[in-house]
Design an enzyme around this catalytic site. Structure first.
Site, PDB file in Angstrom:
ATOM      1  NE  ARG A 211      37.674  34.312  35.345  1.00 56.42           N
ATOM      2  CZ  ARG A 211      38.212  35.152  35.586  1.00 56.42           C
ATOM      3  NH1 ARG A 211      38.967  35.995  36.118  1.00 56.42           N
ATOM      4  NH2 ARG A 211      39.503  34.551  35.183  1.00 56.42           N
ATOM      5  CG  ASP A 249      32.024  46.467  38.935  1.00 59.68           C
ATOM      6  OD1 ASP A 249      33.168  45.796  38.859  1.00 59.68           O
ATOM      7  OD2 ASP A 249      32.296  47.944  38.506  1.00 59.68           O
ATOM      8  CB  CYS A 340      43.988  41.081  44.964  1.00 61.16           C
ATOM      9  SG  CYS A 340      43.135  42.403  44.300  1.00 61.16           S
TER      10      CYS A 340
END
Length: 395
Positions: A211, A249, A340
């Site tokens: 980030r 999202d 991930c």
């Protein structure tokens, strides 16, 4: 102490100090053992190999606590292991002023199935193994002593627990809930953390350094952040001087928290932030149809492949979003793309991204390989621990 005796030829992984003992390697159990009990692991010739936590309901039949025959598994063992793990983080200069830090990272800290994240004065503990479950009290006491934190919340609600025959467990283990919102300062930006209902242990600490890099490269750029959750990448982009940030999202509550995060940081220009509640795959196609373009795109999707058995289906999903991402970039644009998924290795992930660039008709190069921060170490004997992998690409 009961003994777990392996079949002939099944000791090699233990000699390489890999801590997992699969059911197919176990010849027999000598004595009786309940879930989480410590057993001695012996080769077929009777030679000592390890002491491990027994898990009769799991395909990983035992997880090693120690390979040292002289080390006893007791409260003192956990006090020592946890103190060592905490001290390692305290000695890392890049974590010196961070309020959000992973303190315990399972196998990489010699504590299989035990994860603990620190958020200021609050710890969030996740136990996903029968051994961790057995030694919960000792682990909690050791954490309190090693950190001095005033409260610990348990987030043992991962689906992995069911593979160990364990039911989900959540609740306060030490201290009480804070009076107000829990938040941390990360690289100059304040972020809300929900240890009770948030993802994982409350936040994604593994992306902290990534980030920060995004923010460092965002000045003057139009940014698209996909699967934005509570806006960690978005806030760093705004802090770095992005001209605009569109965040997408599918979770409305997550987006509301993201907006609250912006409000917590008056130095950020909220007018530069746009929030979409949408399916990312659909939204990317809509942006393509609208001929929108961006200078920097972040693709940080959820786990598409929890195991290698899901790799083929996951590969298609990763290729789809990255193909669309490449097509939405301006010339010279930057793509931060992550996986991930434990079932997708680094080599396969890079091949998927290369295929996406080829199908998108762009020439792209890798500027950096990205991974989790230093508080998420990877034991050399357990390469499976390298779950987060990423690429920074430029077209």
């Amino acid at each position: 102490m009961s003994q777990l005796i392996l079949f002939p030829g099944k000791k090699r992984s233990l000699l390489r100090r890999h801590p997992w003992i699969f059911a197919g390697s176990v010849g027999r159990l000598k004595g009786k053992a309940r879930p989480g009990d410590t057993v001695e692991v012996l080769a077929d010739d009777g030679k000592f190999l390890a002491r491990a936590a027994y898990s009769p309901d799991s395909q990983i039949r035992a997880r090693v606590w120690t390979f040292n025959e002289n080390e006893t598994i007791d409260d003192v063992f956990f006090k020592r292991r946890i103190a060592e793990a905490v001290a390692r983080r305290r000695n890392l200069p890049e974590l010196k002023n961070e309020e959000g830090v992973r303190l315990l990272h399972g196998e990489s800290d010699g504590l299989p199935g035990v994860v603990c994240d620190q958020y200021g004065d609050t710890l969030s503990l996740q136990l996903t193994s029968a051994g961790g479950e057995k030694w919960r009290k000792a682990i909690v006491n050791a954490l309190v002593q090693a950190t001095g934190c005033s409260r610990i919340y348990e987030r043992s609600d991962s689906d992995v627990r069911r593979l160990e025959g364990l039911e989900p467990v959540t609740g306060w283990l030490h201290g009480e809930a804070p009076a107000g919102d829990l938040s941390i300062m990360e690289n100059g930006v304040r972020l809300l953390v929900d240890v009770v209902g948030g993802h994982k242990t409350g936040f994604y600490l593994d992306q902290r350094e990534n980030r920060l890099l995004t923010g460092a490269l965002a000045a003057g750029k139009s940014v698209l952040n996909c699967f934005c959750y509570t806006g960690g990448f978005s806030l760093q982009a705004l802090a770095g001087g992005a001209a605009s940030v569109l965040s997408i999202d599918s979770s409305g509550p997550a987006l509301e928290t993201a907006k609250r995060n912006v409000a917590l940081n008056p130095q950020l220009d909220a007018a530069r932030a746009e929030w979409w509640e949408a399916d990312v795959f659909t939204a990317l196609r809509e942006l393509r149809k609208a001929e929108r373009k961006f200078d920097l795109i972040v693709l940080d999707p959820p786990k598409f492949a929890p195991s290698a058995a899901h790799a083929d289906r996951a590969a298609r999903a990763y290729k789809d979003i990255n193909l669309l991402g490449f097509r939405l970039l301006n010339p010279g644009g930057l793509l931060f793309t992550y996986s991930c998924s434990g079932g997708i290795g680094n080599e396969l992930f890079q091949k998927i991204i290369a295929g996406a660039a080829l199908d998108a008709g762009v020439d792209a190069r890798i500027l950096r390989h990205l991974a989790a921060g230093p508080d998420h170490p990877i034991a050399l004997a357990v390469p499976e621990g390298e779950y987060l992998k990423g690429l920074l690409c430029q077209v």
